[in-house]
Design an enzyme around this catalytic site. Sequence first.
Site, PDB file in Angstrom:
ATOM      1  N   ARG A  39       8.458 106.155  28.600  1.00 34.34           N
ATOM      2  CA  ARG A  39       8.119 106.525  29.986  1.00 34.34           C
ATOM      3  C   ARG A  39       8.274 105.342  30.942  1.00 34.34           C
ATOM      4  O   ARG A  39       8.596 105.530  32.113  1.00 34.34           O
ATOM      5  CB  ARG A  39       6.681 107.064  30.050  1.00 34.34           C
ATOM      6  CG  ARG A  39       6.595 108.517  29.629  1.00 34.34           C
ATOM      7  CD  ARG A  39       5.187 109.046  29.712  1.00 34.34           C
ATOM      8  NE  ARG A  39       5.165 110.491  29.554  1.00 34.34           N
ATOM      9  CZ  ARG A  39       4.116 111.183  29.150  1.00 34.34           C
ATOM     10  NH1 ARG A  39       2.988 110.564  28.853  1.00 34.34           N
ATOM     11  NH2 ARG A  39       4.179 112.489  29.044  1.00 34.34           N
ATOM     12  N   LYS A 207      -3.720 118.648  22.797  1.00 35.90           N
ATOM     13  CA  LYS A 207      -4.263 119.225  24.043  1.00 35.90           C
ATOM     14  C   LYS A 207      -4.286 120.737  23.889  1.00 35.90           C
ATOM     15  O   LYS A 207      -3.485 121.474  24.484  1.00 35.90           O
ATOM     16  CB  LYS A 207      -3.404 118.797  25.233  1.00 35.90           C
ATOM     17  CG  LYS A 207      -3.466 117.304  25.522  1.00 35.90           C
ATOM     18  CD  LYS A 207      -2.526 116.878  26.641  1.00 35.90           C
ATOM     19  CE  LYS A 207      -2.602 115.382  26.886  1.00 35.90           C
ATOM     20  NZ  LYS A 207      -1.531 114.897  27.782  1.00 35.90           N
ATOM     21  N   GLY A 365       4.889 113.038  26.072  1.00 35.57           N
ATOM     22  CA  GLY A 365       4.796 111.612  25.793  1.00 35.57           C
ATOM     23  C   GLY A 365       4.688 111.334  24.310  1.00 35.57           C
ATOM     24  O   GLY A 365       5.417 110.501  23.768  1.00 35.57           O
ATOM     25  N   GLY A 389       3.309 119.014  28.909  1.00 33.94           N
ATOM     26  CA  GLY A 389       2.657 120.098  29.646  1.00 33.94           C
ATOM     27  C   GLY A 389       3.478 120.509  30.857  1.00 33.94           C
ATOM     28  O   GLY A 389       3.625 121.698  31.156  1.00 33.94           O
TER      29      GLY A 389
HETATM   30  N1  LIG Z   1      -3.996 118.514  13.255  1.00 33.73           N
HETATM   31  C1  LIG Z   1      -4.223 117.629  14.228  1.00 33.73           C
HETATM   32  N2  LIG Z   1      -5.473 117.176  14.451  1.00 33.73           N
HETATM   33  C2  LIG Z   1      -5.703 116.250  15.419  1.00 33.73           C
HETATM   34  N3  LIG Z   1      -4.752 115.716  16.204  1.00 33.73           N
HETATM   35  C3  LIG Z   1      -3.494 116.132  16.023  1.00 33.73           C
HETATM   36  C4  LIG Z   1      -3.163 117.115  15.039  1.00 33.73           C
HETATM   37  N4  LIG Z   1      -1.831 117.331  15.092  1.00 33.73           N
HETATM   38  C5  LIG Z   1      -1.349 116.522  16.058  1.00 33.73           C
HETATM   39  N5  LIG Z   1      -2.331 115.784  16.626  1.00 33.73           N
HETATM   40  C6  LIG Z   1      -2.218 114.733  17.654  1.00 33.73           C
HETATM   41  O1  LIG Z   1      -1.672 115.253  18.833  1.00 33.73           O
HETATM   42  C7  LIG Z   1      -1.327 114.127  19.645  1.00 33.73           C
HETATM   43  C8  LIG Z   1      -0.286 114.523  20.666  1.00 33.73           C
HETATM   44  O2  LIG Z   1      -0.761 115.635  21.401  1.00 33.73           O
HETATM   45  P1  LIG Z   1      -0.260 116.001  22.877  1.00 33.73           P
HETATM   46  O3  LIG Z   1      -0.735 114.958  23.836  1.00 33.73           O
HETATM   47  O4  LIG Z   1      -0.732 117.394  23.094  1.00 33.73           O
HETATM   48  O5  LIG Z   1       1.328 115.938  22.753  1.00 33.73           O
HETATM   49  P2  LIG Z   1       2.431 115.556  23.858  1.00 33.73           P
HETATM   50  O6  LIG Z   1       2.028 114.213  24.474  1.00 33.73           O
HETATM   51  O7  LIG Z   1       3.718 115.471  23.124  1.00 33.73           O
HETATM   52  O8  LIG Z   1       2.391 116.653  24.878  1.00 33.73           O
HETATM   53  C9  LIG Z   1      -0.853 113.072  18.682  1.00 33.73           C
HETATM   54  O9  LIG Z   1      -1.494 111.853  18.994  1.00 33.73           O
HETATM   55  C10 LIG Z   1      -1.266 113.609  17.291  1.00 33.73           C
HETATM   56  O10 LIG Z   1      -1.912 112.642  16.498  1.00 33.73           O
HETATM   57  O1  LIG Z   2       0.971 112.743  28.885  1.00 32.91           O
HETATM   58  C1  LIG Z   2       1.125 113.615  29.734  1.00 32.91           C
HETATM   59  O2  LIG Z   2       1.318 114.912  29.430  1.00 32.91           O
HETATM   60  P1  LIG Z   2       1.905 115.478  28.018  1.00 32.91           P
HETATM   61  O3  LIG Z   2       1.006 114.981  26.901  1.00 32.91           O
HETATM   62  O4  LIG Z   2       1.809 116.962  28.198  1.00 32.91           O
HETATM   63  O5  LIG Z   2       3.319 114.989  27.917  1.00 32.91           O
HETATM   64  C2  LIG Z   2       1.141 113.324  31.206  1.00 32.91           C
HETATM   65  O6  LIG Z   2       1.043 111.927  31.458  1.00 32.91           O
HETATM   66  C3  LIG Z   2      -0.005 114.087  31.889  1.00 32.91           C
HETATM   67  O7  LIG Z   2      -1.239 113.679  31.361  1.00 32.91           O
HETATM   68  P2  LIG Z   2      -2.499 114.683  31.378  1.00 32.91           P
HETATM   69  O8  LIG Z   2      -2.172 115.852  30.450  1.00 32.91           O
HETATM   70  O9  LIG Z   2      -3.674 113.863  30.901  1.00 32.91           O
HETATM   71  O10 LIG Z   2      -2.658 115.156  32.815  1.00 32.91           O
END
Ligand SMILES: Nc1ncnc2c1ncn2[C@@H]1O[C@H](COP(=O)(O)OP(=O)(O)O)[C@@H](O)[C@H]1O
Ligand SMILES: O=C(OP(=O)(O)O)[C@H](O)COP(=O)(O)O
Length: 408
Positions: A39, A207, A365, A389
């Site tokens: 990023r 999330k 991310g 997201g």
């Molecule tokens: N079964 C699980 N229990 C807890 N955390 C998890 C699990 N599977 C994945 N994760 C965690 O999810 C995190 C990423 O989630 P998220 O922020 O939603 O993804 P992104 O940033 O790609 O949108 C990673 O740090 C990973 O360790």
């Molecule tokens: O990491 C982000 O989103 P992502 O995990 O959905 O890629 C963005 O920086 C937004 O962060 P936020 O979901 O805490 O508003």
Amino acid sequence: MTSHTLNELIAEGVRGRYILVRSDLNVPLDGSTVTDDGRIKASLPVLKKLSDAGARVLVTAHLGRPKGTPEEKYSLKPAAARLAELADFKVQLAEDTVGESAKALAAALQDGEVLILENVRFDARETSKDDAERGSFADELVALTGDNGAFVDDAFGAVHRKHASVYDVATRLPAYLGDLVHTEVEVLRKLTTDTQRPYVVVLGGSKVSDKLAVIDNLLGKADTILVGGGMLFTFLAAAGHKVAGSLLEEDQIPVVQDYLKRAADAGTSFVIPTDVVVASKFAADAEHEVVKADAIEESSFGKSGIGLDIGPESASAFAAQIEGAKTVFWNGPMGVFEFEAFSGGTRAIAQALTDTVAFTVVGGGDSAAAVRTLGFEDSQFGHISTGGGASLEYLEGKELPGLSVLDR
Ligand SMILES: Nc1ncnc2c1ncn2[C@@H]1O[C@H](COP(=O)(O)OP(=O)(O)O)[C@@H](O)[C@H]1O
Ligand SMILES: O=C(OP(=O)(O)O)[C@H](O)COP(=O)(O)O
């Protein structure tokens, strides 16, 4: 979309002007080390363009989800240091966001220099639901730009957030679309207007409620949704299974039950894991074993077991779906890939995406960080998006506040 672009702003002239740029510097950290600088690298071109044109650049950004007060572990220090290393222009970090440090450093900023303001989420007004509260924070950010400022939104990862530094500042300053947001939107627009089917969406990550919410609008749009990561346990619970100590959002169970009911009529099928890697604790060196998804509590760890990855049988089933797809969108790691023992599911999905002839988009991310950490190259995927997201909400067809506010 008919937003004004960064090139238009540059053509108007920016030398000596304070330009407020929203960037997404929300990078994964291990202590104070940035473990994936994707990023930061993606944010650099716009900052360089403005610096080269002589602007005095003020960068706003968030890191993590602090609770509206400063916390050292959410400081932008590591991200700012990495940006400074990569940049060929002067980069400083203020100790606060709109306080004395920010004001003094902004006042002393020279043409072509960049000042990063400390994490905007250290101020509770940034994310407030109250328009007036967000507005008062936006006013203070805008005040740093003097009387001839402008705003550039280059934080694609945050365009789905109606936050002060994303939305409200854009209503107070002449506002422009940054190049990164522009590129991301173009790729996703192509994906939505000309979706080659079968269209498979892979969802995971932590999330859970954010990601579950987007499924509502994906029903009928995606042919197949593969469910991994933290959200899989809410699906298992919705089917009546016990998930021991795994990540579970109980209040979301009825939501998932509703999705499962509507899926067939909508023409979307869910693929839920049939096996799970269960660990004794949330740690890299935890003991672990593969169990059937409907028997998580029967692992050696009983009620304290935690599901940290999809199992190999599920990974193969997911890979087969991906092999047969023409379009694949993936957001959210399948497991806790940061620990080698629980990276198998994420690695298998990344491999399947690189093997398929489908057009592939990886968003988020942590998802982008995961594929890079596991040794894959960006060029092995159709597109790696900086927003998880944000890209999901775009694909749903939802209005994104950070984009619509730029629309004229
Ligand atoms: N079964 C699980 N229990 C807890 N955390 C998890 C699990 N599977 C994945 N994760 C965690 O999810 C995190 C990423 O989630 P998220 O922020 O939603 O993804 P992104 O940033 O790609 O949108 C990673 O740090 C990973 O360790
Ligand atoms: O990491 C982000 O989103 P992502 O995990 O959905 O890629 C963005 O920086 C937004 O962060 P936020 O979901 O805490 O508003």
